[in-house]
Design a protein around this motif. Structure first.
Motif, mmCIF file in Angstrom:
data_model
loop_
_atom_site.group_PDB
_atom_site.id
_atom_site.type_symbol
_atom_site.label_atom_id
_atom_site.label_comp_id
_atom_site.label_asym_id
_atom_site.label_seq_id
_atom_site.Cartn_x
_atom_site.Cartn_y
_atom_site.Cartn_z
ATOM 1 N N PRO A 148 14.665 10.279 0.431
ATOM 2 C CA PRO A 148 14.264 10.208 -1.286
ATOM 3 C C PRO A 148 14.097 8.153 -1.485
ATOM 4 O O PRO A 148 13.283 8.429 -2.331
ATOM 5 C CB PRO A 148 15.796 11.059 -1.562
ATOM 6 N N SER A 149 14.731 7.398 -1.030
ATOM 7 C CA SER A 149 15.072 5.968 -1.671
ATOM 8 C C SER A 149 13.162 6.015 -1.069
ATOM 9 O O SER A 149 12.585 5.160 -1.870
ATOM 10 C CB SER A 149 14.909 5.465 -1.189
ATOM 11 N N LEU A 150 12.853 6.245 0.265
ATOM 12 C CA LEU A 150 11.280 5.699 0.756
ATOM 13 C C LEU A 150 10.434 5.995 -0.921
ATOM 14 O O LEU A 150 9.252 5.805 -1.194
ATOM 15 C CB LEU A 150 10.627 6.099 1.736
ATOM 16 N N ALA A 151 10.733 8.019 -0.828
ATOM 17 C CA ALA A 151 9.845 8.007 -1.809
ATOM 18 C C ALA A 151 9.492 7.148 -2.834
ATOM 19 O O ALA A 151 9.198 6.818 -3.981
ATOM 20 C CB ALA A 151 10.001 9.506 -1.600
ATOM 21 N N VAL A 152 11.256 7.537 -3.413
ATOM 22 C CA VAL A 152 11.322 6.435 -5.021
ATOM 23 C C VAL A 152 10.554 5.264 -4.590
ATOM 24 O O VAL A 152 9.482 5.276 -5.271
ATOM 25 C CB VAL A 152 12.983 6.026 -4.937
ATOM 26 N N ALA A 153 10.477 4.491 -3.494
ATOM 27 C CA ALA A 153 9.561 2.599 -3.663
ATOM 28 C C ALA A 153 7.940 3.931 -3.494
ATOM 29 O O ALA A 153 7.093 2.715 -4.555
ATOM 30 C CB ALA A 153 10.094 2.410 -2.085
ATOM 31 N N TYR A 154 8.096 3.889 -3.228
ATOM 32 C CA TYR A 154 6.602 4.736 -2.750
ATOM 33 C C TYR A 154 5.779 5.425 -4.143
ATOM 34 O O TYR A 154 4.980 5.112 -4.610
ATOM 35 C CB TYR A 154 6.177 6.259 -2.032
ATOM 36 N N PHE A 155 6.655 6.247 -4.597
ATOM 37 C CA PHE A 155 6.035 6.261 -6.300
ATOM 38 C C PHE A 155 5.727 4.996 -7.020
ATOM 39 O O PHE A 155 4.473 5.723 -7.863
ATOM 40 C CB PHE A 155 7.044 7.579 -6.583
ATOM 41 N N LYS A 156 6.854 4.259 -7.052
ATOM 42 C CA LYS A 156 7.014 3.643 -7.988
ATOM 43 C C LYS A 156 5.538 2.363 -7.625
ATOM 44 O O LYS A 156 5.618 2.210 -8.685
ATOM 45 C CB LYS A 156 8.368 2.583 -7.651
ATOM 46 N N SER A 157 5.963 2.126 -6.029
ATOM 47 C CA SER A 157 5.025 1.467 -5.658
ATOM 48 C C SER A 157 2.970 1.464 -5.745
ATOM 49 O O SER A 157 2.048 1.184 -6.160
ATOM 50 C CB SER A 157 4.905 0.647 -4.696
ATOM 51 N N SER A 158 2.906 2.812 -5.880
ATOM 52 C CA SER A 158 1.492 3.892 -6.610
ATOM 53 C C SER A 158 0.707 3.712 -7.072
ATOM 54 O O SER A 158 -0.234 2.905 -7.124
ATOM 55 C CB SER A 158 1.601 5.277 -6.443
ATOM 56 N N PRO A 159 1.659 3.029 -8.617
ATOM 57 C CA PRO A 159 0.259 3.016 -9.165
ATOM 58 C C PRO A 159 -0.287 2.281 -9.163
ATOM 59 O O PRO A 159 -1.674 1.638 -9.105
ATOM 60 C CB PRO A 159 0.680 3.624 -10.927
ATOM 61 N N LYS A 160 0.580 0.492 -8.592
ATOM 62 C CA LYS A 160 -0.154 -0.344 -8.255
ATOM 63 C C LYS A 160 -1.217 -0.312 -7.513
ATOM 64 O O LYS A 160 -1.882 -1.388 -7.388
ATOM 65 C CB LYS A 160 0.684 -1.799 -8.477
ATOM 66 N N SER A 161 -0.684 0.535 -6.553
ATOM 67 C CA SER A 161 -1.151 -0.119 -4.897
ATOM 68 C C SER A 161 -2.559 0.863 -5.298
ATOM 69 O O SER A 161 -3.212 0.815 -4.308
ATOM 70 C CB SER A 161 -0.724 0.989 -3.857
ATOM 71 N N MET A 162 -2.170 1.988 -5.485
ATOM 72 C CA MET A 162 -3.526 2.732 -6.219
ATOM 73 C C MET A 162 -5.004 1.976 -6.728
ATOM 74 O O MET A 162 -6.575 2.243 -5.835
ATOM 75 C CB MET A 162 -3.412 4.010 -6.765
ATOM 76 N N LEU A 163 -4.810 1.102 -7.414
ATOM 77 C CA LEU A 163 -5.425 -0.011 -7.512
ATOM 78 C C LEU A 163 -6.466 -1.015 -6.230
ATOM 79 O O LEU A 163 -8.070 -1.308 -6.638
ATOM 80 C CB LEU A 163 -5.237 -0.684 -8.604
ATOM 81 N N ARG A 164 -5.343 -1.313 -5.164
ATOM 82 C CA ARG A 164 -6.457 -1.905 -4.310
ATOM 83 C C ARG A 164 -6.645 -0.514 -2.788
ATOM 84 O O ARG A 164 -7.567 -0.770 -2.288
ATOM 85 C CB ARG A 164 -5.589 -2.715 -4.030
#
Lengths: 1145, 293
Positions: free
Chosen positions: A101-117
């Protein structure tokens, strides 16, 4: 539960219901997200999204957190992704949640910004790259999470492909160490934006390093961050490629390559940088290990030769490199003779280290004292009052010089410069600059010194004076330069207050400078005059060096500042310097002060003779000062300067007897000096005087002239103090009475007043005080080092028996008591010392074996020498008048002679020489703590002895070794002692002499430790080498009892000749042995007495010391015994057997 | 110089006729004279080239002069009122007692006894100077013992006779304590039979005078040579076993007088003579090039 006819509604409702079982925030966030999304998503998608969220929440116990993050992130992510991709994104998250779950947390958290690039099609890859780091452990999950978090940042400078490579690298590294991988990740974020274009190359390098020697990745990133960003891209890429190639071929130190490479590249002129990298490549092609060495050494090489010359040196190196890697490495480390010779032949510069021995012996010859030669930097680093790291100077015992001279184009000239500065500096010692005695009359002048009041006295007198007058009027605080009119001066009572104690000065120099108000001017003037005096002496006594001297002085004159740029007083000081440097024509001086200039010139001429002594320079300084102090330091226009006519011949001869100044006037003038701290005079006239002066208002602050390069820094006061300490130690000051140990307060007082210090204090107002106190501390340390009397011993572990206690009794076995000689009482203190005899513990036999192996050449040489002794013992002697038997040849000759009527030879016999060798020798080794001192052994090839195997330790070791400097490895004195003994023992076995080896140390009279390494009657067995291995520095050096004990042992041995061979590193020292007040002579006398006792037993003592200062006390201690002071400790192993042979045959 | 006539004479007829140049450093002349009047044997100690031999020659001349001029009846060697011969024996490691005392020689007719130098000096009454006594073999020292105490006699065991020394006889020995060799030290039983005079290098000023006189070079050159000597002696015990001897400096002076360049003369007669160590040579060369232009 809910109606099934509305699937959309039901999925959402269902989710809503189900989410209620999770902590409240999950549902809250769902609602928020749902509200925003429902309008933007198709119903179906929205349902799928809801279901996905629910699934995430249900996955595991803690996955509700991931679900909450999912809902949070969804809104932002949805905006950037088409709905298909959006769901794919959600699915990826779900599958991550399966792992953790923590991977998923990190994934989701980082997604909004990551998707920009991130391109949507890479989402899966992205998740996989990060997920690859996860291996089910907490640490791996943390790392993977960090990579998720870092993705937006990383993608700013990395392409996705690069990102994947970086991920791979992290994965490789994380298999070894998560911490390292984490650090690398952090470092990468910082580093990558700074090296655009080279990122992939670098990651590639990092990956190889991670595979080959993962421990170095952290260092790699560190040095890359520090080094690479300095370079521009054109040099960065080749350097990284080079590092990569080297790493692949087995050079582990990629970080070093980058660091040294960047460092070196930056030091090379821009247009040579490509060439430099090519050169490195060229070396790498032949010998990979040599390339990093080359990069490292380039700056050093370039200090000596030009870039093109270095090219030649490199080509020669490549030739060498073809032989072997070892040869190449040592070549490019500047360790191989071939390399050094090549460089030498290319360069004309001379390094101090290469000529130090010659210069040191030259100085010894000239002064008769042991003068140490050091790089000037060393003195500046000591921080005891000298600041310039480049200028030559001396403090009375050591001469400090620049470490490299390359000012001329030929070696001879550069060496000549070394010679000039050393001649000038030892001139200060040889011609007594530091032996200044305030009361010693001068030779040329009428002495003014005793008639002048000291500033301190003056101040005291004034205080008393003012007390009496009770003048209450407040005076303006004005800094007054000592140019008061004689009227003002005369009103001050000439007698210093009688009741006031005469101020005490640490040195005569201090007392002298105390006469002046403007100490700095006084120091400058004295420096010029004293330096001229030295030069005058040199010119007279060493005419051979004058041609070089002239060149150096010419160059010094060239670099002097223009006189016309200086204000009046400084111009005159500059004029003095020019005169002292031998300028004759074209002397420009302020027109107004031509007469003063003439007088100053005469003063210089007067002291520039062999007759002048340091006191003359002092007297001249008083006169010059009195002239200069009256000259205002006004800024002058160029046209106010005029040419001074050249000296006329008669000028000096005509009024030779006449003083340039009127002594009475000078005295008056000095009486009138304002006190140093700027208190005004209490006289009304003073005010008007100042007014006048103020109105002119042009006077510049006086600043010291630029130093003359070959004369360097001259610090008479400090040097006198230091050399005084030195002399006290060697007992030369005995007639000067007892000198109290110097206190910190006294030093502070001196430093406060010393003109040499003033400039520093004024420069750094803020840090000044602290700086000074630090300096005083260092100086105290330095003094203590010189004055062993002040030295404290570390309290030993053994029990303490009062020195005033009575005789000791030996009760335990293997203890012996011996008397000690008290030279003050001229009698023995009975049973004063207790010797504890112990057998040295066993160590390993390696040392013995290795020493013999390392010195194989020397060993066979010694053996040969010793073997020569044996035949001498059994040689058949022919042509004797009587003997065992007729020598047939001789008899025949004699008969023939008789027949033919000539006088025949009468020596007809032969006999075996019965000179049997009967020698017993005891070696006594000093094991005092001071033998732990490292010796500087430049010759030692840098084989990697003692290199640890573990890579981490190796790195630490390597780095510490590098910081020590390239060609330095350390050995202790005791190691050399051991080596010497090893070689000797090995050869002694051939001779068959009875020998014993003993070591001694101890702490206090009741604890003289005496170690038997081999007893006299003991056979040489394998245990002896093991004991030798254990020879190590211990405590103090109480020589007397050890010598007595050894003598007693020798006395029991039957032998015709008995020897006691003492090998020590310094003077005898122990608690209560060497520091009883001024009586440090005690130890020396007791040792001497014990040697006399030994001699009376028929034992021949011999002392070999490696103490450079040994000559002083050895003269007393060994007066009529044989001894030798080794100039260089590393000679010991070679010299010891030689001495032994000479002594016993 | 075409036909150099060599002079041959019996050793007991060797007199120092020209005044040997000697500059006293302290009261050694007076001590020697007093010791001679009291016939106390003399031991000269000091490093090589400090003028020990020259001093003995000088004293032999001086005493001869004194004998013949000042007070002929006061001291008259051999009872003749004539000059005092000087017999010098340089000792070496193969020097045996019979080399000093004398030996039988075989000749065509049988054997013949020949007196050694010491015996001749004893019989004739001259100064016998044994140079570097420690170099001689141990048995020689036994022979000189009876000559150095109240007995003043020489025992010749081969002849079975004892010779009382003539009135003018005096034994003078020299040795150089600088050797770091314990086995070549003088035994106490021997050394305590002598009045010891210590020799060291003269001070710079005196040495310059000596060099100038002996070599005939310019006084300025002599001064520099003397300074060189002082400087080099500072290196004693630091790699040099012995300092530069005055003799060495005189040789340099002579070469310079012959027109050899100053620095070169010092190099060949001082630097290269004094040591083989290249580094010390270099250092000494540097001192030379500082002192000599």
């Amino acid at each position: 539960m809910t109606s099934s006819d509305d699937p959309k509604q039901s999925a959402i409702e269902n989710t809503r219901e189900e989410l209620k079982q999770f902590p409240a925030p999950v549902l809250e966030r769902y609602e928020i997200a749902l509200e925003k999304l429902s309008g933007r998503l198709a119903d179906e998608t929205c349902q799928q999204w809801s279901t996905e969220g629910l699934e995430i929440a249900r996955k595991t116990v803690r996955s509700w957190e991931a679900a909450a993050e999912f809902f949070d992130a969804s809104v932002a992510v949805q905006r950037q992704l088409p709905s298909g991709q959006f769901l794919k994104w959600a699915k990826t998250g779900t599958s991550l949640c399966e792992d953790s779950p923590s991977l998923a947390v990190a994934y989701f958290k980082s997604s909004p910004k990551s998707m920009l690039r991130l391109r949507p099609r890479y989402i899966d890859d992205w998740a996989n790259v990060c997920r690859a780091l996860y291996r089910g452990t907490w640490k791996s999950s943390a790392l993977a999470c960090r990579l998720f978090e870092a993705t937006p940042d990383l993608l700013e400078s990395l392409s996705f492909e690069e990102f994947c490579h970086f991920g791979e690298f992290l994965e490789v590294l994380s298999r070894r160490s998560y911490d390292q991988a984490g650090d690398a990740l952090g470092a990468g974020i910082d580093l990558f934006p700074k090296i655009p274009g080279d990122i992939d190359r670098f990651i590639n390098l990092a990956q190889i390093v991670a595979e080959k020697s993962w421990r170095e990745t952290a260092v790699l990133f560190d040095s890359a961050t520090a080094a690479l960003i300095e370079l521009n891209s054109t040099h960065r890429a080749p350097l990284i490629s080079l590092a990569r190639r080297l790493v692949i071929t087995g050079v582990s130190d990629a970080a070093g390559v980058l660091r040294d490479g960047a460092n070196t590249v930056n030091r090379v002129p821009t247009d040579s940088r490509d060439r430099l990298l090519e050169m490195t490549d060229g070396i790498a092609a032949v010998s990979a290990p040599a390339a990093p060495e080359f990069l490292k050494i380039v700056p050093e090489v370039l200090e000596r030769v030009t870039f093109d010359q270095m090219g030649q040196w490199q080509i020669e190196g490549i030739q060498t490199a073809r032989e072997s890697d070892e040869a190449a490495v040592s070549y490019f480390r500047l360790e191989s003779p071939r390399s050094l010779e090549m460089l030498d032949s290319l360069s004309s510069s001379i390094e101090l280290s290469r000529v130090r021995d010659i210069i040191s012996m030259y100085c010894l010859a000239l002064t008769g004292r042991n003068i140490d030669i050091q790089a000037a930097q060393a003195l500046a680093e000591k921080n005891i009052g000298w600041f310039q790291g480049e200028l030559p100077t001396t403090e009375g015992t050591t001469i400090y010089m620049p470490s490299v001279i390359n000012r001329y184009t030929s070696k001879d000239e550069n060496f000549g410069f070394f010679k000039v500065i050393s001649t000038h500096q030892i001139g200060h010692i040889e011609f007594g600059s530091f032996a200044f005695d305030f009361n010693e009359p001068s030779f040329i002048f009428d002495d003014l010194r005793p008639r002048l009041p000291g500033a301190t006295e003056l101040k005291a007198a004034k205080a008393v004076d003012e007390e009496a007058k009770k003048k209450a009027s407040a005076k303006p605080e004005v800094i007054v330069f000592g140019h008061e009119s004689p009227v003002a001066a005369s009103s001050v009572t000439p007698e210093p207050a009688a009741e006031q104690e005469a101020p005490e000065f640490l040195t005569d120099m201090s007392r002298f400078f105390d006469l002046f108000h403007e100490r700095r001017l006084a120091l400058d003037v004295f420096t010029v005059l004293e330096s001229s005096r030295i030069d005058g002496n040199v010119a007279e006594l060493y005419p051979g060096i004058m041609s070089m001297y002239a060149i150096v002085r010419g160059a010094a004159l060239e670099s002097r500042p223009e006189v016309t740029d200086l204000p009046a007083r400084e111009a005159l000081v500059e004029f003095m310097i020019r005169v002292s440097l031998g300028q004759v024509d074209d002397m420009i001086v302020p027109g107004e002060h031509k007469d003063a200039a003439r007088k100053l010139r005469r003063l210089i001429r007067q002291v520039t003779t062999v007759d002048a002594i340091v006191e003359d320079a002092a007297e001249a300084a008083i006169r010059a000062y009195s002239i200069l102090i009256d000259i205002k330091n006004d800024e002058l226009d160029d046209d106010e300067f005029e040419q001074l006519e050249p000296e006329e011949e008669e000028e000096s001869s005509d009024n030779d007897e006449e003083d340039v100044v009127d002594p009475e006037e000078v005295i008056q003038q000095f009486m009138g000096q304002a006190s140093p701290d700027g208190e005004g005079e209490g006289e009304p006239e003073d005010g008007s005087d100042e007014q006048e002066f103020e109105s002119e208002g042009e006077e510049e602050d006086y600043s010291s002239p630029q130093e003359v390069d070959y004369r360097g820094e001259f610090k008479p006061e400090l040097s006198q103090l230091l050399s005084q300490m030195q002399m006290m130690e060697s007992g030369e000051m005995s007639e000067g009475g007892e000198m109290e140990p110097i206190t910190q307060e006294q030093l502070e007082e001196m430093m406060k007043n010393a003109p040499e210090m003033e400039m520093e204090q004024t420069e750094g107002e803020e840090g000044g005080d602290q700086q000074v106190s630090e300096m005083i501390e260092n100086l105290m340390k330095e003094l203590q080092k010189r004055d062993t009397e002040n030295q404290q011993f570390q309290p030993g572990p053994s029990q303490h028996v009062d020195e005033d206690g009575g005789p000791l009794t030996a009760t335990e076995p293997d203890t012996y008591t011996y008397p000690e000689w008290d030279f003050r009482a001229n009698e023995y203190k009975p049973n004063w010392c207790m010797v504890h005899e112990k057998i040295m513990t066993d160590g390993e036999p390696h040392f013995f074996r290795e020493t013999l192996a390392e010195n194989a050449g020397l060993v066979s040489q010694i053996k040969r020498q010793f073997e020569l002794v044996i035949p001498e013992m059994y040689r058949k002697q022919k042509r004797l008048e009587d003997g065992e038997e007729y020598d047939l040849d001789t008899v025949l000759e004699a008969l023939i002679d008789i027949r033919i009527g000539v006088s025949p030879e009468e020596k007809l016999y032969w006999r075996r020489n019965k000179n049997e060798r009967s020698v017993a020798v005891a070696f006594l080794l000093d094991l005092s703590a001071s033998t732990a001192e490292a010796i500087d052994e430049a010759k030692k090839p840098s084989d990697d002895w003692g290199a640890p195997d573990d890579p981490v330790e190796y790195m630490v070791w390597l780095r510490s070794r590098r910081s020590e400097g390239l060609r330095r490895t350390y050995k202790r004195i005791v190691d050399v002692e051991k080596e010497g003994i090893t070689l000797l023992v090995n050869s002694l076995e051939t001779l068959g002499d009875a020998y014993g080896i003993y070591g001694f140390s101890g702490y206090g009279r009741e604890n003289v430790e005496f170690y038997t390494i081999k007893d006299l009657d003991e056979k040489f067995t394998e245990i002896v080498p093991r004991r030798i291995d254990r020879i190590a520095p211990l405590h103090a050096t109480r020589m007397g009892p050890a010598i007595r004990h050894t003598a007693a042992k020798l006395n029991e041995v039957e032998a015709r000749s008995r020897f006691l061979f003492l090998i020590s590193d310094g003077r005898p020292q122990d608690r209560g042995y060497s520091r009883e007040g001024v009586e440090k002579e005690y130890a020396v006398h007791d040792t001497r007495q014990s040697l006399i006792e030994a001699r009376n037993m028929g034992i021949t003592p011999f002392c070999l010391t490696v103490d450079k200062a040994g000559h002083d006390y050895m003269k007393t201690m060994m007066e009529d015994f044989s001894y030798e002071v080794l100039p260089d400790i590393s000679l010991l192993p070679k010299r010891l057997p030689q001495l032994y042979r000479n002594l016993t045959t | 110089m075409a036909t150099q006539q060599y002079i041959e004479r019996n050793i007991e007829e060797y007199y120092v006729t020209e005044q040997p140049y000697y500059v006293p450093t302290s009261d050694e002349i007076e001590i020697f004279e007093s010791a001679y009047r009291q016939r106390v044997p003399i031991l000269l100690k000091g490093p090589t080239g400090t003028g020990k031999t020259r001093f003995v020659e000088h004293m032999a001349w001086r005493l001869s002069e004194g004998i013949s001029k000042r007070n002929p009846e006061d001291v008259s060697p051999n009872g003749t009122g004539e000059k005092l011969p000087l017999i010098t024996v340089a000792c070496h490691e193969d020097l045996t007692a019979s080399d000093l005392v004398g030996r039988y020689l075989l000749d065509a007719d049988g054997t013949r006894w020949i007196d050694g130098p010491l015996t001749r000096a004893v019989k004739f009454g001259g100064i016998c100077y044994l140079d570097e006594i420690v170099e001689a073999r141990k048995d020689t020292t036994v022979i000189i013992h009876p000559l150095t105490d109240h007995r003043r006699s020489l025992t010749i065991d081969k002849l079975g006779s004892t010779i009382d020394a003539a009135d003018g006889f005096l034994l003078v020995v020299s040795y150089n304590p600088g050797y770091q060799n314990a086995l070549k030290d003088l035994k106490h039983s021997t050394r305590q039979r002598f009045v010891a005079l210590e020799f060291d290098f003269p001070d710079e000023e005196h040495e310059a005078l000596i060099i100038a006189h002996e070599s005939g070079c310019e006084p300025a050159i002599a001064e520099r040579l003397a300074r060189l000597g002082v400087k080099i002696r500072n290196l004693r015990e630091h790699g040099l076993e012995e300092g530069a001897s005055t003799r060495m400096l005189i040789y340099a002076g002579r070469l310079i007088k012959e027109g050899v360049a100053d620095r070169r003369a010092c190099q060949v007669s001082v630097t290269w003579g004094i040591t083989d160590d290249p580094q010390i040579q270099r250092s000494i060369d540097e001192v030379v090039t500082s002192i000599f232009a």
